[in-house]
Design a protein around this motif. Structure first.
Motif, PDB file in Angstrom:
ATOM      1  N   LEU A 151       0.841  -1.242   0.004  1.00  0.00           N
ATOM      2  CA  LEU A 151       0.211  -0.028  -0.053  1.00  0.00           C
ATOM      3  C   LEU A 151       0.681   1.219  -0.183  1.00  0.00           C
ATOM      4  CD1 LEU A 151      -2.770   1.009   0.188  1.00  0.00           C
ATOM      5  CD2 LEU A 151      -2.575   1.047   2.659  1.00  0.00           C
ATOM      6  N   LEU A 152       1.959   1.247   0.791  1.00  0.00           N
ATOM      7  CA  LEU A 152       2.826   2.314   0.633  1.00  0.00           C
ATOM      8  C   LEU A 152       3.443   2.600  -0.786  1.00  0.00           C
ATOM      9  CD1 LEU A 152       4.867   1.678   3.956  1.00  0.00           C
ATOM     10  CD2 LEU A 152       3.186   3.328   3.701  1.00  0.00           C
ATOM     11  N   ALA A 153       3.758   1.340  -1.288  1.00  0.00           N
ATOM     12  CA  ALA A 153       4.420   1.555  -2.698  1.00  0.00           C
ATOM     13  C   ALA A 153       3.209   2.014  -3.524  1.00  0.00           C
ATOM     14  CB  ALA A 153       4.775   0.109  -3.228  1.00  0.00           C
ATOM     15  N   LEU A 154       1.896   1.549  -3.222  1.00  0.00           N
ATOM     16  CA  LEU A 154       0.949   2.086  -4.411  1.00  0.00           C
ATOM     17  C   LEU A 154       0.631   3.601  -4.188  1.00  0.00           C
ATOM     18  CD1 LEU A 154      -1.239   1.317  -6.324  1.00  0.00           C
ATOM     19  CD2 LEU A 154      -2.823   0.873  -4.428  1.00  0.00           C
ATOM     20  N   VAL A 155       0.671   4.013  -2.935  1.00  0.00           N
ATOM     21  CA  VAL A 155       0.613   5.642  -2.753  1.00  0.00           C
ATOM     22  C   VAL A 155       1.801   6.302  -3.561  1.00  0.00           C
ATOM     23  CG1 VAL A 155       0.778   7.398  -1.101  1.00  0.00           C
ATOM     24  CG2 VAL A 155      -0.700   5.487  -0.660  1.00  0.00           C
ATOM     25  N   VAL A 156       2.846   5.929  -3.359  1.00  0.00           N
ATOM     26  CA  VAL A 156       3.859   6.651  -4.295  1.00  0.00           C
ATOM     27  C   VAL A 156       3.839   6.555  -5.695  1.00  0.00           C
ATOM     28  CG1 VAL A 156       6.324   6.828  -4.375  1.00  0.00           C
ATOM     29  CG2 VAL A 156       5.473   6.268  -2.320  1.00  0.00           C
ATOM     30  N   ASN A 157       3.410   5.215  -6.049  1.00  0.00           N
ATOM     31  CA  ASN A 157       3.202   5.062  -7.416  1.00  0.00           C
ATOM     32  C   ASN A 157       1.958   5.849  -8.076  1.00  0.00           C
ATOM     33  OD1 ASN A 157       2.179   3.738  -9.918  1.00  0.00           O
ATOM     34  ND2 ASN A 157       2.222   1.521  -8.936  1.00  0.00           N
ATOM     35  N   LEU A 158       1.133   6.149  -7.307  1.00  0.00           N
ATOM     36  CA  LEU A 158      -0.285   6.683  -7.644  1.00  0.00           C
ATOM     37  C   LEU A 158       0.354   8.266  -7.926  1.00  0.00           C
ATOM     38  CD1 LEU A 158      -3.193   7.039  -8.426  1.00  0.00           C
ATOM     39  CD2 LEU A 158      -3.409   7.404  -6.034  1.00  0.00           C
ATOM     40  N   ALA A 159       1.081   8.592  -6.974  1.00  0.00           N
ATOM     41  CA  ALA A 159       1.451  10.371  -6.927  1.00  0.00           C
ATOM     42  C   ALA A 159       2.657  10.365  -8.183  1.00  0.00           C
ATOM     43  CB  ALA A 159       2.198  10.455  -5.698  1.00  0.00           C
ATOM     44  N   VAL A 160       3.314   9.590  -8.192  1.00  0.00           N
ATOM     45  CA  VAL A 160       4.237   9.527  -9.721  1.00  0.00           C
ATOM     46  C   VAL A 160       3.611   9.625 -10.808  1.00  0.00           C
ATOM     47  CG1 VAL A 160       6.181   8.750 -10.823  1.00  0.00           C
ATOM     48  CG2 VAL A 160       6.367   8.587  -8.320  1.00  0.00           C
ATOM     49  N   SER A 161       2.690   8.830 -10.885  1.00  0.00           N
ATOM     50  CA  SER A 161       1.905   8.599 -12.148  1.00  0.00           C
ATOM     51  C   SER A 161       1.072   9.802 -12.434  1.00  0.00           C
ATOM     52  CB  SER A 161       0.546   7.462 -12.073  1.00  0.00           C
ATOM     53  OG  SER A 161       1.476   6.207 -12.021  1.00  0.00           O
ATOM     54  N   VAL A 162       0.508  10.456 -11.328  1.00  0.00           N
ATOM     55  CA  VAL A 162      -0.388  11.530 -11.747  1.00  0.00           C
ATOM     56  C   VAL A 162       0.364  12.932 -12.034  1.00  0.00           C
ATOM     57  CG1 VAL A 162      -2.095  13.322 -10.638  1.00  0.00           C
ATOM     58  CG2 VAL A 162      -2.416  10.840 -10.172  1.00  0.00           C
ATOM     59  N   VAL A 163       1.611  12.957 -11.078  1.00  0.00           N
ATOM     60  CA  VAL A 163       2.389  14.389 -11.111  1.00  0.00           C
ATOM     61  C   VAL A 163       3.074  13.982 -12.634  1.00  0.00           C
ATOM     62  CG1 VAL A 163       4.459  15.258 -10.539  1.00  0.00           C
ATOM     63  CG2 VAL A 163       2.786  14.667  -9.081  1.00  0.00           C
ATOM     64  N   VAL A 164       3.698  12.976 -13.218  1.00  0.00           N
ATOM     65  CA  VAL A 164       4.438  12.851 -14.487  1.00  0.00           C
ATOM     66  C   VAL A 164       3.466  13.192 -15.489  1.00  0.00           C
ATOM     67  CG1 VAL A 164       5.820  11.455 -15.775  1.00  0.00           C
ATOM     68  CG2 VAL A 164       6.263  11.363 -13.642  1.00  0.00           C
ATOM     69  N   SER A 165       2.387  12.433 -15.484  1.00  0.00           N
ATOM     70  CA  SER A 165       1.223  12.426 -16.660  1.00  0.00           C
ATOM     71  C   SER A 165       0.825  13.919 -16.547  1.00  0.00           C
ATOM     72  CB  SER A 165       0.173  11.710 -16.327  1.00  0.00           C
ATOM     73  OG  SER A 165       0.150  10.462 -16.205  1.00  0.00           O
ATOM     74  N   LEU A 166       0.533  14.728 -15.637  1.00  0.00           N
ATOM     75  CA  LEU A 166       0.313  16.242 -15.719  1.00  0.00           C
ATOM     76  C   LEU A 166       1.096  17.152 -16.445  1.00  0.00           C
ATOM     77  CD1 LEU A 166      -1.848  16.565 -12.191  1.00  0.00           C
ATOM     78  CD2 LEU A 166      -2.891  16.572 -14.667  1.00  0.00           C
ATOM     79  N   ARG A 167       2.407  16.769 -15.930  1.00  0.00           N
ATOM     80  CA  ARG A 167       3.500  17.558 -16.477  1.00  0.00           C
ATOM     81  C   ARG A 167       3.692  17.127 -17.778  1.00  0.00           C
ATOM     82  NH1 ARG A 167       7.549  19.856 -13.437  1.00  0.00           N
ATOM     83  NH2 ARG A 167       8.914  19.494 -15.065  1.00  0.00           N
ATOM     84  N   ALA A 168       3.350  15.857 -18.487  1.00  0.00           N
ATOM     85  CA  ALA A 168       3.591  15.639 -19.474  1.00  0.00           C
ATOM     86  C   ALA A 168       2.309  16.485 -20.530  1.00  0.00           C
ATOM     87  CB  ALA A 168       3.276  14.216 -19.763  1.00  0.00           C
ATOM     88  N   VAL A 169       1.350  16.533 -19.946  1.00  0.00           N
ATOM     89  CA  VAL A 169       0.179  17.115 -20.628  1.00  0.00           C
ATOM     90  C   VAL A 169       0.370  18.586 -20.837  1.00  0.00           C
ATOM     91  CG1 VAL A 169      -2.356  17.871 -20.435  1.00  0.00           C
ATOM     92  CG2 VAL A 169      -1.609  15.385 -19.828  1.00  0.00           C
ATOM     93  N   ARG A 170       0.763  19.259 -19.663  1.00  0.00           N
ATOM     94  CA  ARG A 170       1.288  20.744 -19.886  1.00  0.00           C
ATOM     95  C   ARG A 170       2.183  20.887 -20.993  1.00  0.00           C
ATOM     96  NH1 ARG A 170       1.654  20.474 -14.117  1.00  0.00           N
ATOM     97  NH2 ARG A 170      -0.229  20.834 -13.020  1.00  0.00           N
ATOM     98  N   ARG A 171       3.012  19.928 -21.122  1.00  0.00           N
ATOM     99  CA  ARG A 171       4.485  20.194 -22.084  1.00  0.00           C
ATOM    100  C   ARG A 171       3.739  19.873 -23.340  1.00  0.00           C
ATOM    101  NH1 ARG A 171      10.374  17.272 -21.964  1.00  0.00           N
ATOM    102  NH2 ARG A 171      11.299  18.188 -23.705  1.00  0.00           N
ATOM    103  N   TYR A 172       3.127  19.051 -23.603  1.00  0.00           N
ATOM    104  CA  TYR A 172       2.636  18.589 -25.075  1.00  0.00           C
ATOM    105  C   TYR A 172       1.369  19.180 -25.502  1.00  0.00           C
ATOM    106  CZ  TYR A 172       6.724  15.589 -24.704  1.00  0.00           C
ATOM    107  OH  TYR A 172       8.160  15.283 -24.483  1.00  0.00           O
ATOM    108  N   GLY A 173       0.228  19.496 -24.485  1.00  0.00           N
ATOM    109  CA  GLY A 173      -0.956  19.947 -24.668  1.00  0.00           C
ATOM    110  C   GLY A 173      -1.968  18.889 -24.627  1.00  0.00           C
ATOM    111  N   ALA A 174      -1.563  17.667 -24.622  1.00  0.00           N
ATOM    112  CA  ALA A 174      -2.312  16.565 -24.621  1.00  0.00           C
ATOM    113  C   ALA A 174      -1.822  15.297 -24.155  1.00  0.00           C
ATOM    114  CB  ALA A 174      -2.862  16.234 -25.998  1.00  0.00           C
TER     115      ALA A 174
END
Length: 493
Positions: free
Chosen positions: A442-465
């Protein structure tokens, strides 16, 4: 065992002619009864006869996490099951791996999921082979050796799963569930009466002499770490993970319609009542066969019955326990074969037309590999099993969140997955699970989720989609509409 093979092979007579879909998900035609017994069979394995009784013997109350997470998992599955069924039915998908590949339009990502899931499922096949070997050797009073019993487990399962696929597993589940209900119902009444003179006397001794077993963290719980924090975190983690476990998904995809899965989710927790019986019998063994240590504690239930029951009755109980190994093992092998046939081997263009045949070959190879490891290096896969469930949980953001959130990107999902699996491996193999009283997965999943969301949002801001090259509409990418739709209307011929 002969009856099991015959029953599994008879299922092929009712199977529609077809390719991989017909074999791997039963042509998406299984009704409420078959889906109920099949999915109940996946959750009721040899652990239920051996491990549950052994945990009851060693620790007591912590073993109730199994009932807790399975019941909560069925509640989550009430929503997730129809969603995955509708998505797969709409796009002609047959496994978790090709659902991932379709969502992100990355065939290689489906192959990665297939390989990762195989690593986490192989230990379960090996454990079922080992469990059945122990059961058969015990109920035959040593006449059948462990090596022969291991081979019987492999041969019986492979014989029908290669030919009949998911439908064969469902048919064998009917026999298994009938025997499970019969034998556990009998033992629940017989053992307290035979050894203690009644339920009152048994529970009285349990409260007076073994009260430590009746509360968290259980017997020797301070050393084991199985306290309230572990119990709650493990229940949360496993209840989320079980709905995307590849074998559970296979059950979802085999359903006739989404309403079948909803009704199934309502009734499946009733089956969990049976899990209390081996747990209870494990505590009864504390008084009857004290002093079992290590792996011997897993035989607590069978030590009770081999001394008290005639040989034919021991045989019936043993067959129920053996089938509790065969049915989940069959689905594990089937799922591995399906994922490799659809998502890995089909990446080679000239092999795409042979998906079903290749999947059947992979079933034999996967079972043979687990059998070989059982003979030559039994502890290797057992150590891997420590991270199986916690490792599989790390697919949740990539797969499940990706099906409901369009902004999830390939880079974000993969970064989160790698981070989560790495944390699980480090914590488990360094002996830090649980950590701070919390399940490491569960600890790993929380970190996993945070990394997935943060990296995805940064990619969206960078490429627009999320994926600049993906012009598909949301309804082609996501599974949102299946939250409410009971079925996907078939296209006219």
């Amino acid at each position: 065992m002969v009856l099991t093979v015959v029953l599994g092979l008879l299922a092929v007579r009712r199977q529609e002619t077809g390719g991989l879909e017909s074999w791997s998900v039963g042509g998406r035609s299984l009704g409420p009864v078959f889906i109920w017994v099949l999915m109940a069979g996946e959750g009721y394995t040899s652990f239920s006869y051996l491990g549950a009784a052994g945990w009851g013997y060693n620790y007591g109350a912590p073993v109730l996490y199994v009932v807790a997470y399975m019941s909560c998992g069925y509640a989550v599955g009430y929503v997730v099951g129809p969603m995955l069924w509708g998505y797969a039915r709409k796009h002609g998908l047959v496994a978790l791996s090709d659902m991932t590949a379709h969502r992100y339009r990355r065939p290689w990502l489906g192959a990665v999921v297939a390989v990762l899931a195989t690593v986490f499922l192989l230990p379960y096949i090996q454990l079922q082979i080992t469990g059945m070997g122990v059961v058969v050797s015990t109920i035959s009073y040593g006449a059948v050796g462990l090596d022969l019993a291991y081979f019987l487990a492999f041969a019986v399962t492979t014989a029908f799963v290669v030919v009949s696929g998911l439908r064969g597993s469902a048919w064998v589940s009917v026999l298994k569930d009938a025997l499970v209900v019969l034998t556990l119902g009998f033992l629940f009444v017989y053992v307290p009466l035979h050894y203690f003179g009644g339920f009152g006397e048994f529970f009285g001794r349990l409260v007076d002499e073994k009260s430590e077993w009746l509360k968290l963290p259980g017997h020797n719980g301070e050393q084991s770490g199985y306290g309230i924090g572990w119990f709650a975190s493990t229940t949360v983690l496993n209840s989320l993970t079980v709905v995307i476990f590849p074998t559970t998904v296979a059950g979802y995809l085999g359903a006739r319609d989404a309403d079948t899965l909803r009704r199934n989710a309502v009734w499946l927790p009733a089956y969990n009542v049976l899990l209390f019986v081996p747990m209870l019998l494990g505590t009864a063994a504390l008084f009857v066969v004290p002093g079992l240590v290590g792996a011997e504690s897993n035989l607590a239930l069978f030590r009770l019955i081999t001394d008290a029951l005639p040989a034919w009755a021991v045989g019936i109980v043993g067959v129920a326990a053996a089938l509790s190994s065969i049915v989940p093992m069959a689905v594990f092998m089937l799922v591995i074969g399906t994922m490799w046939g659809r998502s890995v081997l089909s990446l080679v263009p000239r092999l795409r037309a042979r998906e079903k045949g290749l999947s059947q070959i992979v079933v034999v190879v996967a079972g043979s590999l687990a059998l070989l490891m059982t003979y030559t290096a039994p502890n290797t896969l057992v150590r891997l099993s420590l991270i199986s469930y916690e490792g599989m949980a790390q697919l949740l953001p990539l797969v499940l969140l990706g099906l409901v959130w369009r902004r999830m990107t390939v880079v974000g999902g993969v970064c989160g997955l790698v981070t989560g699996v790495a944390i699980v491996c480090v914590l488990v193999f360094s002996g830090n699970d649980p950590l701070w009283g919390i399940n490491a997965g569960l600890l790993a999943l929380v970190v996993n989720l945070a990394v997935s969301v943060v990296v995805s949002l940064r990619a969206v801001r960078r490429y627009g989609a999320p994926d600049p090259g993906d012009e598909r509409a949301d309804e082609e990418v996501l599974a949102l509409e299946e939250f409410t739709d009971a079925a996907v209307v078939r296209e006219p011929a």
